[in-house]
Design a protein around this motif. Structure first.
Motif, short mmCIF file in Angstrom:
data_model
loop_
_atom_site.label_atom_id
_atom_site.label_comp_id
_atom_site.label_asym_id
_atom_site.label_seq_id
_atom_site.Cartn_x
_atom_site.Cartn_y
_atom_site.Cartn_z
N THR A 96 0.85 -1.20 0.00
CA THR A 96 0.00 0.00 0.00
C THR A 96 0.88 1.24 0.00
O THR A 96 1.86 1.31 0.74
CB THR A 96 -0.90 0.04 1.27
N GLN A 97 0.52 2.21 -0.86
CA GLN A 97 1.23 3.49 -0.88
C GLN A 97 0.20 4.60 -0.86
O GLN A 97 -0.88 4.45 -1.43
CB GLN A 97 2.03 3.65 -2.18
N PHE A 98 0.53 5.69 -0.21
CA PHE A 98 -0.41 6.81 -0.18
C PHE A 98 0.35 8.12 -0.08
O PHE A 98 1.34 8.21 0.65
CB PHE A 98 -1.37 6.67 1.01
N GLN A 99 -0.10 9.12 -0.85
CA GLN A 99 0.55 10.43 -0.79
C GLN A 99 -0.44 11.46 -0.27
O GLN A 99 -1.56 11.54 -0.79
CB GLN A 99 0.99 10.88 -2.18
N ILE A 100 -0.05 12.22 0.74
CA ILE A 100 -0.95 13.28 1.22
C ILE A 100 -0.77 14.51 0.33
O ILE A 100 0.30 15.10 0.26
CB ILE A 100 -0.66 13.66 2.68
N ASP A 101 -1.85 14.84 -0.38
CA ASP A 101 -1.84 16.01 -1.26
C ASP A 101 -2.17 17.26 -0.42
O ASP A 101 -3.02 17.21 0.45
CB ASP A 101 -2.90 15.80 -2.34
N ALA A 102 -1.47 18.36 -0.72
CA ALA A 102 -1.73 19.59 0.04
C ALA A 102 -3.13 20.14 -0.25
O ALA A 102 -3.70 20.86 0.57
CB ALA A 102 -0.69 20.65 -0.30
N PHE A 107 -6.95 15.32 -1.17
CA PHE A 107 -6.55 14.39 -0.10
C PHE A 107 -7.75 13.55 0.34
O PHE A 107 -7.67 12.33 0.47
CB PHE A 107 -5.98 15.16 1.10
N ILE A 108 -8.89 14.22 0.54
CA ILE A 108 -10.08 13.51 1.04
C ILE A 108 -10.50 12.44 0.03
O ILE A 108 -10.76 11.28 0.39
CB ILE A 108 -11.22 14.52 1.34
N LYS A 109 -10.54 12.80 -1.25
CA LYS A 109 -10.96 11.84 -2.29
C LYS A 109 -10.00 10.66 -2.36
O LYS A 109 -10.41 9.50 -2.39
CB LYS A 109 -10.99 12.54 -3.66
N GLU A 110 -8.70 10.95 -2.38
CA GLU A 110 -7.69 9.89 -2.51
C GLU A 110 -7.69 8.97 -1.29
O GLU A 110 -7.60 7.76 -1.41
CB GLU A 110 -6.29 10.51 -2.69
N ALA A 111 -7.78 9.59 -0.09
CA ALA A 111 -7.74 8.78 1.13
C ALA A 111 -8.97 7.88 1.19
O ALA A 111 -8.90 6.70 1.58
CB ALA A 111 -7.68 9.68 2.35
N SER A 112 -10.11 8.45 0.79
CA SER A 112 -11.35 7.67 0.81
C SER A 112 -11.23 6.45 -0.11
O SER A 112 -11.63 5.34 0.24
CB SER A 112 -12.50 8.59 0.39
N LYS A 113 -10.62 6.69 -1.30
CA LYS A 113 -10.46 5.60 -2.28
C LYS A 113 -9.44 4.56 -1.80
O LYS A 113 -9.71 3.36 -1.77
CB LYS A 113 -9.99 6.22 -3.61
N THR A 114 -8.28 5.03 -1.35
CA THR A 114 -7.20 4.10 -0.96
C THR A 114 -7.59 3.25 0.23
O THR A 114 -7.29 2.05 0.28
CB THR A 114 -5.91 4.89 -0.61
N LEU A 122 -13.42 11.61 6.96
CA LEU A 122 -12.23 12.46 6.79
C LEU A 122 -12.59 13.94 6.97
O LEU A 122 -11.87 14.69 7.63
CB LEU A 122 -11.63 12.23 5.40
N ILE A 123 -13.72 14.33 6.40
CA ILE A 123 -14.16 15.73 6.52
C ILE A 123 -14.38 16.08 8.00
O ILE A 123 -13.92 17.10 8.50
CB ILE A 123 -15.45 15.97 5.68
N ASP A 124 -15.09 15.18 8.71
CA ASP A 124 -15.38 15.43 10.13
C ASP A 124 -14.09 15.52 10.94
O ASP A 124 -13.95 16.36 11.84
CB ASP A 124 -16.25 14.32 10.72
N TYR A 125 -13.15 14.65 10.62
CA TYR A 125 -11.90 14.64 11.39
C TYR A 125 -11.12 15.94 11.19
O TYR A 125 -10.68 16.57 12.16
CB TYR A 125 -11.03 13.44 10.97
N LEU A 126 -11.00 16.33 9.91
CA LEU A 126 -10.23 17.57 9.64
C LEU A 126 -10.89 18.78 10.27
O LEU A 126 -10.23 19.68 10.77
CB LEU A 126 -10.05 17.76 8.13
N GLU A 127 -12.22 18.75 10.28
CA GLU A 127 -12.95 19.85 10.91
C GLU A 127 -12.67 19.86 12.42
O GLU A 127 -12.46 20.92 13.02
CB GLU A 127 -14.46 19.67 10.63
N SER A 128 -12.62 18.65 13.02
CA SER A 128 -12.38 18.61 14.47
C SER A 128 -10.96 19.05 14.81
O SER A 128 -10.72 19.65 15.84
CB SER A 128 -12.68 17.23 15.04
N THR A 129 -9.99 18.77 13.92
CA THR A 129 -8.61 19.22 14.20
C THR A 129 -8.55 20.75 14.15
O THR A 129 -7.89 21.38 14.96
CB THR A 129 -7.54 18.64 13.22
N ARG A 130 -9.27 21.31 13.19
CA ARG A 130 -9.31 22.78 13.08
C ARG A 130 -9.95 23.39 14.35
O ARG A 130 -9.45 24.34 14.91
CB ARG A 130 -10.12 23.18 11.84
N THR A 131 -11.08 22.81 14.77
CA THR A 131 -11.79 23.35 15.94
C THR A 131 -10.88 23.33 17.16
O THR A 131 -10.79 24.30 17.91
CB THR A 131 -13.05 22.50 16.22
N LYS A 132 -10.19 22.19 17.35
CA LYS A 132 -9.32 22.08 18.54
C LYS A 132 -8.25 23.17 18.49
O LYS A 132 -7.94 23.80 19.50
CB LYS A 132 -8.66 20.70 18.57
#
Ligand code: FAD
Length: 489
Positions: A96-102, A107-114, A122-132
């Motif tokens: 398995t290989q994965f690249q985090i796109d800026a 990123f969300i589309k690729e991570a969801s697919k991989t 993914l959307i909820d998680y990134l939103e929670s990191t921002r809120t924190k």
């Protein structure tokens, strides 16, 4: 005559504090035990290759720019950097290989697919990191936690009202498991605990704010590599009249009547009105502040992890690799158990490969690459680092060859090694820890040493071992807090 300030150590926080205190009108001198500035952020050459000694990930470049702004200088005439389009390449042994796109949408589309993970997770998680981050950064990162006034601010009130969103009572691993179903995605986000040398199985869930810095604000590379940060700021210091005393190991911070009065260096005393200490606070109490009662509880806090690094000149280039690359262990929990409990290496390390020559061509000859190959290491407690190095070198090579399908040992033409023991010797960082104390408990932020001395007037502390913690951005913020505390000259 103007007031005089001394800074002990030219680490990145020492340099930033010197600049900020200079901007307040002091005459400033930096004393540095080494012959180079930058502390952990310096650079060296082996053969035709250039290597950064320590930090490789650069976020929040605005904190560097700000320092040039203090003196009305144009940052770009000293220091240039670019934003990375791909943040990190991840590899696992099963291929398995994965690249985090800026670009976050990509990123969300690729991570969801991989990882076959619903995009919503993914959307909820990134939103929670921002809120924190938004809820706590002004409180935990930009102010002294040891001044009563901090607790009277509206930022404190906002954080208290939203305590449940901060996930203080769960570990980072528990929070990540709550958001994601795929274990590789949990592992990928667990890795952010290592950004301050902690374990995802112990550090509180609030640390899931760390990805926000990299994934929302971006990852950057300075034009000439990481050492550009310390070099350009050293130049700025010189241009604004700050003096450097190199090869000058400070032997004591002199004090009388509960007031810091200056330094002893090479047996000579020097008077200063204000002293800022950038030396690791643990080592400072043991060597510079004899006669003072050490703050026992603060100094007993668990140290952050250290590192073992191979700097390899590689006579080939690899198109699957980029600036930041991670080759994951098959058993992350076991790796952290070794780091923080057993205190020696396990048999399957996570390997980080940083290659600045991907972006800075001059760092390696044509067709070659400068590899900085790092594994997290336990702190230096007197282990036999020679045998640990031989052992882990073999495991690292096996991991690289399995994940990348190559025979890397045939391409190493230059080698240099740093261990927790040598990091401790070069930087005076107690036990060779990279980030001062770990954040392996929910009170860690409150247990770090304050940015001022409660025993000596006119003595301040900056850098990775004190509030708000280690890593380049936080070191810059510690300097900002120090300058808020130092009175105008
Ligand atoms: C291998 C490694 C990888 C890292 N990766 C990253 C990363 O990717 N991103 C990131 O943000 N951070 C990273 N870090 C952490 C980061 O490097 C540190 O948090 C930061 O550089 C610490 O800066 P500082 O100012 O606290 O002190 P230091 O860099 O530790 O400097 C302290 C200075 O004080 C000097 N000194 C100490 N005692 C005396 C004395 N008695 N007299 C005179 N001088 C003295 C030392 O010689 C040194 O120059 C990494 C660190 C290492 C080692």
């Amino acid at each position: 005559m103007g007031l005089k300030a001394a800074v002990v150590g030219s680490g990145i926080a020492g340099i930033a504090s010197a600049l900020r205190v200079r901007a307040k009108g002091y005459e400033v001198t930096i004393f540095e035990q080494n012959k180079y500035t930058g502390g952990k952020l310096h650079s060296f050459r082996r053969g035709d290759y250039r290597f950064d000694y320590g930090p490789s990930l650069f976020t929040m470049p605005q904190l560097v720019d700000e320092l040039f702004g203090l003196f009305d200088k144009n940052p770009a005439s000293y220091f240039e950097y670019k934003r990375k389009e791909t943040i990190c390449h991840y590899f696992w042994e099963d291929g398995t290989q994965f690249q985090i796109d800026a670009d976050q949408q990509k990123f969300i589309k690729e991570a969801s697919k991989t990882f076959d993970e619903p995009e919503k997770h993914l959307i909820d998680y990134l939103e929670s990191t921002r809120t924190k981050y938004d809820l706590t950064s002004r409180l935990f990162l930009e102010k002294s936690l040891h001044k009563f006034s901090t607790y009277l601010s509206s930022d404190t009130l906002k954080a208290i009202v939203s305590l449940s969103k901060l996930h203080l009572d769960q570990t980072l691993n528990e929070v990540n498991n709550k958001y994601f179903t795929h274990p590789k995605l949990v592992q990928l986000f667990n890795r952010f605990a290592t950004y301050n040398g902690s374990s995802p199985y112990k550090t509180p869930g609030i640390m899931s704010m760390i990805p926000h810095l990299e994934m929302n604000y971006g990852a950057y590379i300075p034009k000439h590599g990481m050492h550009d940060i310390s070099q350009s700021l050293t130049q700025l210091c010189k241009d604004v009249g700050i003096s450097f005393k190199m090869n000058s190991k400070v032997e004591g911070i002199n004090h009388k009547n509960n007031k810091a009065e200056g330094l002893t260096v090479n047996g000579e005393t020097h008077h200063f009105d204000t002293v800022v200490c950038n030396m690791d606070v643990y080592s400072a109490y043991n060597s510079l502040l004899k006669g003072l009662a050490p703050p026992k509880k603060t100094l007993e806090q668990e140290r952050s992890s250290s590192a073992l690094i191979f700097y390899w000149g590689i006579n080939k280039s690899f198109k699957d690799l980029d600036l930041h690359n991670i080759l994951f262990t098959e058993d992350y929990q076991n790796e952290f158990d070794h780091l923080f409990h057993k205190k020696y290496f396990g048999d399957d390390p996570t390997v980080y490969i940083n290659i600045t020559s991907k972006d800075v061509e001059a760092d390696a000859p044509e067709g070659c690459e400068n590899w900085f190959v790092m594994v997290n290491a336990p702190t230096n407690c007197g282990q036999d680092w020679k045998s640990q190095t031989t052992y882990i070198r073999e495991k690292i090579i096996a991991k690289i060859n399995t994940c990348l399908g190559i025979k890397i040992q045939d391409h190493i033409e230059v080698e240099h090694v740093e261990t927790p023991e040598t990091i401790e010797a070069a930087t005076s960082s107690f036990q060779g820890s990279l980030y001062g104390t770990s954040s392996n408990n929910k009170f860690a932020a409150f247990l770090r040493h304050p940015n001022f001395s409660s025993q000596l007037k006119n003595l301040y502390f900056c850098g990775g071992s004190v509030h708000p913690g280690g890593g380049i951005p936080l070191c810059f913020l510690s300097a900002k807090i120090v300058s808020d505390l130092v009175p105008k000259a």
